[in-house]
Design an enzyme around this catalytic site. Structure first.
Site, PDB file in Angstrom:
ATOM      1  N   ASP A 113       0.849  -1.187   0.000  1.00 19.50           N
ATOM      2  CA  ASP A 113       0.000   0.000   0.000  1.00 19.50           C
ATOM      3  C   ASP A 113       0.890   1.244   0.000  1.00 19.50           C
ATOM      4  O   ASP A 113       2.006   1.198  -0.532  1.00 19.50           O
ATOM      5  CB  ASP A 113      -0.928  -0.030   1.224  1.00 19.50           C
ATOM      6  CG  ASP A 113      -2.308   0.562   0.942  1.00 19.50           C
ATOM      7  OD1 ASP A 113      -2.352   1.752   0.593  1.00 19.50           O
ATOM      8  OD2 ASP A 113      -3.308  -0.143   1.074  1.00 19.50           O
TER       9      ASP A 113
ATOM     10  N   HIS B 206      -3.737   6.376   2.976  1.00 15.40           N
ATOM     11  CA  HIS B 206      -4.437   5.168   2.564  1.00 15.40           C
ATOM     12  C   HIS B 206      -3.877   3.924   3.253  1.00 15.40           C
ATOM     13  O   HIS B 206      -4.626   3.083   3.775  1.00 15.40           O
ATOM     14  CB  HIS B 206      -4.333   5.043   1.036  1.00 15.40           C
ATOM     15  CG  HIS B 206      -5.176   3.985   0.429  1.00 15.40           C
ATOM     16  ND1 HIS B 206      -4.752   2.675   0.295  1.00 15.40           N
ATOM     17  CD2 HIS B 206      -6.419   4.026  -0.121  1.00 15.40           C
ATOM     18  CE1 HIS B 206      -5.697   1.966  -0.310  1.00 15.40           C
ATOM     19  NE2 HIS B 206      -6.711   2.764  -0.579  1.00 15.40           N
TER      20      HIS B 206
ATOM     21  N   SER C 274     -11.083  -0.623  -1.250  1.00 20.91           N
ATOM     22  CA  SER C 274      -9.829  -0.583  -0.492  1.00 20.91           C
ATOM     23  C   SER C 274     -10.070  -0.765   0.992  1.00 20.91           C
ATOM     24  O   SER C 274      -9.199  -1.265   1.714  1.00 20.91           O
ATOM     25  CB  SER C 274      -9.114   0.758  -0.713  1.00 20.91           C
ATOM     26  OG  SER C 274      -8.501   0.817  -1.969  1.00 20.91           O
TER      27      SER C 274
END
Length: 851
Positions: free
Chosen positions: A186, A261, A623
């Site tokens: 990620d 994220h 996600s």
């Protein structure tokens, strides 16, 4: 990191790359190579990688690549990597270097990575002509152009029933997931966040002995960043650096998360239990990951400013497997459908196949490209693909107008305590008429444009346009404007050109609301204009007559109409190739909570500007759904340490629910615009096997297992795939090729039923001795029969199920059914059935249909 040169720090590595890139753009080199533009290629060799040459190899070779750290931190634990393993890695790297020198005859090139654990190969920056020279070498099996990829909770543990269910079965949140390492590919992680502290419990919390990863140490990621919770951290950016788009000050040449994220996804899966969620001064409860005692290893290969590239992602996958992670979570998808004879044959999916062979359970987000059919961005059957569903928590507030009309809206904000305040539009409160020349002045981004005397103590009306979505205007700046003008609160109305846009609840630091639809915005503006008195000549308001009060949006409400499939969640059927032919594989595999998810946020995260500087953020997308499954898989792996990746996927799939909280069929949103008004019952192409049932997955009763050899036989069964399979794996196809329908998946998908077909499934009892009965309902236009209809299995025993299909009609429309297996001890195993094209026995003369 996956590739590093001499330890000389970030600046030195970047300078070396810049110098090398200068050679590529220099005239003499360009002329020598036909003015061709260099690009990154992923090259695989025929010789087997470490996982196939030695099952115990743990390679620690380091060589030049992305902007590397000055040293590594091993958490002061004993490494189980042998010297011979290190030697093997160095040997493979030298083989790669020798091949490049020989093949390119001394021409300039830049090797970015040597892959030697899951695949034997390397990533290299060369011209197309040089790539052709490499492709012609006998030792080389495959040369593929690098491609880009992109990124695709306080209440969800309760919604999934973890405290009284799965956690209780594992001994509570204090032990849930302990001993399992989840690897995240990620945007990195913020190691300072309390969700990743290892001091939240007095219980011992050892680093699993099977994990051998390391922690990069850089100025952005200092010594001590890793601990017994965050057990490894690396970054991979060599491919990005060669393109000249890597900005070390913005993207951070370290595992640190400058986006947000990666921090978010890691905490969803394995964040600590009971961390207070405080945003904009409001308390929204306590957060927990799905497996709060699982360990986290971070492999940063995605970046805020440009996303990522396959060469870096493959390096991250290779390193994660080498380090000994149990689970890999990828909240990323390719930017395009892989070309070639099958979508499965691409560097990322084939590296993940090798990870599967090494016993690693791989989870990937389905993608946020729904709701169109065939929009799925995760293709291969060995990858567990997760779609996004809404859970039952809803944040909403409303505004009550002076004419007793109530308008619903969004905004994590306090209310006005039932006090009515005067409404003043920003366009009617300009301090200087010249400000009206700014067509965006109504977005309230600069307080100097407005007359404070008109705004003070009133509700300021601002417009919300696409510029907020693009980051050109921000809610935070509008709130700052309102504060500077001493407004009592802010009301945002939606620009009429923003059609069907769904807003996440956004934190507001003062009373406020965002009216999310143009239709409701018109109701507000009509009331405002009709209640105001304007000068007949100047058209300026001489009396503001509109009033309103705002109810608070901080307290959550709960809906029985959950879960439901979100409009953005990518859908099946699974496209087998670039011609969009359907594969006999069910995608997505499952859905999990992915909408309005609270989770940890990086202190320097910029992905959502409205949450900058906050410790938590609310995000939506597949996600967010994928790490829910990564955490729940850790709980299953903890209980069943010998489960294969397929067994883990089967336990999650066969126990999934097809009903919402109200025991009605789960609904799926069918349109981007006004999704709440466009819903219908979800099919397996929307939700796979259904919505995850965490507690039931810990006691599945029966599982459907698949070996690597079966997947190899499936790939070899694709027409023309033998040389490609050899190129990627170094293995030749045998005579035992099988169709996808014959894979022992916990689902049955037929893209084309020509008259009749029988498939088999092999069920293994992983519970106590139990007697089962079988029931089913057939897809429309198909007769279905399962035998046997009754069987008994002792623990560990297996049973073959024969499933026969016969087409009754001619149709190209998909229809769906389900097989249920019911045990006398209470186990219920669901197998979704999907049939797309149906050709009945009496249609041999219908040549148009058969085509």
């Amino acid at each position: 990191m996956g590739a590093a040169g001499p330890a000389g720090g970030v600046n030195k590595v970047l300078i070396v790359v810049m110098v090398f890139l200068g050679m590529f753009i220099g005239c003499s080199w360009c002329q020598d190579n036909g003015n061709a533009e260099a690009a990154v290629y992923i090259v695989t060799l025929r010789q087997a990688p470490a996982t196939r040459s030695n099952a115990e190899v743990k390679v620690k070779d380091q060589h030049f690549g992305s902007a590397g750290p000055s040293r590594m931190n091993r958490l002061n634990r004993t490494s189980n990597v042998s010297r011979s393993d290190r030697g093997y890695g160095s040997y493979i790297s030298r083989v790669h270097d020798t091949l490049l020198r020989k093949a390119l005859h001394g021409e300039k090139y830049l090797k970015l990575y040597s892959y030697h654990y899951l695949i034997n190969g390397f990533a290299v920056l060369v011209t197309p002509q040089q790539a052709g020279m490499l492709s012609g070498r006998q030792e080389v099996s495959n040369v593929v152009l690098d491609f880009s990829v992109r990124t695709a909770t306080t209440h969800t543990p309760q919604f999934l029933g973890l405290p009284q269910g799965a956690w209780a079965k594992e001994g509570g949140s204090e032990t849930a997931g302990e001993g399992i390492v989840i690897g995240f590919i990620d945007t990195g992680i913020d190691p300072t966040h309390p969700s990743f502290s290892d001091t939240t419990s007095e219980n011992s919390y050892p680093v699993p002995q099977h994990f051998t990863g390391i922690c990069e140490v850089t100025p952005d990621f200092p010594s001590g960043s890793c601990n017994r919770k965050l057990v490894g951290a690396r970054h991979f950016a060599a491919s990005a650096i060669t393109r000249g788009i890597f900005n070390a000050s913005q993207d951070y040449a370290s595992p640190f998360d400058g986006d947000g994220h990666g921090t978010h996804t890691a905490s969803v899966a394995a964040g600590n239990h009971g961390v207070p969620v405080v945003v904009a001064g409001h308390h929204f409860g306590n957060a927990s990951g799905m497996a709060p005692r699982a360990h986290i290893a971070v492999y940063k290969a995605l970046y805020k400013s440009f996303g990522g590239f396959a060469a870096d992602v493959v390096a991250a996958i290779d390193q994660a497997a080498q380090d000994g992670v149990d689970i890999i979570s990828l909240s990323i998808t390719p930017n395009r459908r892989p070309p070639g004879i099958a979508t499965f044959f691409n560097p990322i999916d084939m590296a993940l196949l090798s990870a599967f062979k090494a016993g690693i359970f791989v989870i990937q987000a389905a993608g946020n490209t729904g709701p169109s059919p065939k929009s799925i961005s995760s293709f291969s059957p060995w990858i567990f693909t997760v779609g996004a569903a809404a859970h039952d928590r809803i944040y909403s507030n409303s505004i009550l107008l002076g004419n007793n009309v109530t308008i619903s809206g969004v905004g994590l904000a306090s209310g006005t305590n039932n006090t009515m305040y005067t409404l003043v539009s920003a366009l009617d409160a300009l301090s200087d008429s010249s400000a009206g020349n700014d067509m965006y002045v109504g977005e309230c981004q600069d307080s100097t444009n407005f007359n404070q005397d008109l705004v003070q103590g009133n509700l300021l009306i601002c417009s919300y346009s696409i510029r907020f979505v693009l980051g050109l205007s921000t809610i935070k700046q509008a709130m700052e404007t309102a504060k500077n003008l001493s407004a009592a609160g802010v009301v945002f109305y939606m620009d009429p050109f923003v059609i069907g846009f769904q807003l996440n609840p956004i934190p507001l630091s003062m009373p406020g609301i965002i009216i999310p639809t143009p239709e409701d915005s018109k109701v507000l503006l009509r009331y405002y204009n009709s209640s105001s008195e304007r000068d007949g000549t100047t058209k300026k308001i001489v009396k503001f007559g509109a009033v309103a009060c705002i109810s608070g949006g901080i307290k959550a409400n709960f809906s029985y109409l959950a879960p439901k499939i979100m409009f953005y969640s990518a859908r099946g059927p699974d496209p087998e190739d670039t011609f969009l032919d359907d594969a006999d594989i069910l995608k997505p595999n499952l859905v999990a909570p992915g909408n309005f998810i609270w989770a940890a946020w990086s202190s320097r995260g910029t992905d959502s500007i409205e949450f900058q500087g906050e410790n938590f953020a609310m995000m939506s997308g597949t996600s967010m759904a994928a790490p829910h499954i990564a955490g729940l898989a850790a709980l299953i792996k903890q209980k069943y340490p010998t489960f294969s990746p397929s067994a883990l996927g089967s336990a999650l799939s066969t126990t999934a629910s097809q009903l919402d909280k109200n025991q009605a069929p789960i609904m799926a949103q069918r349109a981007y615009a006004n999704p709440e008004l466009n819903q219908s019952p979800a099919t397996p192409f929307d939700m796979g096997s259904g919505f995850v049932n965490a507690t039931a997955a810990l006691d599945p009763g029966l599982i459907f297992d698949i070996s690597y050899d079966e997947y190899a036989s499936f790939l070899c069964g694709i027409n023309g795939s033998a040389p490609i399979f050899l190129n990627y794996t170094g293995q030749s196809c045998g005579v035992c090729a099988i169709n996808a329908t014959d894979l022992n998946l916990p689902s049955i998908t037929m893209s084309r039923l020509n008259q009749s077909q029988t498939v088999q499934r092999l069920a293994t009892n992983v519970g106590a001795n139990e007697t089962y009965s079988v029931g089913w309902f057939a897809p429309y236009g198909v007769t279905l029969k399962v035998s046997p209809t009754h069987f008994s299995l002792a623990s560990g025993e297996r049973q073959v199920l024969n499933v026969s299909f016969t087409a009754q009609i001619n149709s190209t429309s998909a229809s769906f059914g389900r097989i249920g297996i019911f045990g006398h001890l209470g186990h219920v195993i669901n197998i979704p059935v999907s049939v797309i094209v149906k050709i009945s026995y009496n249609t041999t003369s219908d040549t148009n249909f058969l085509q």
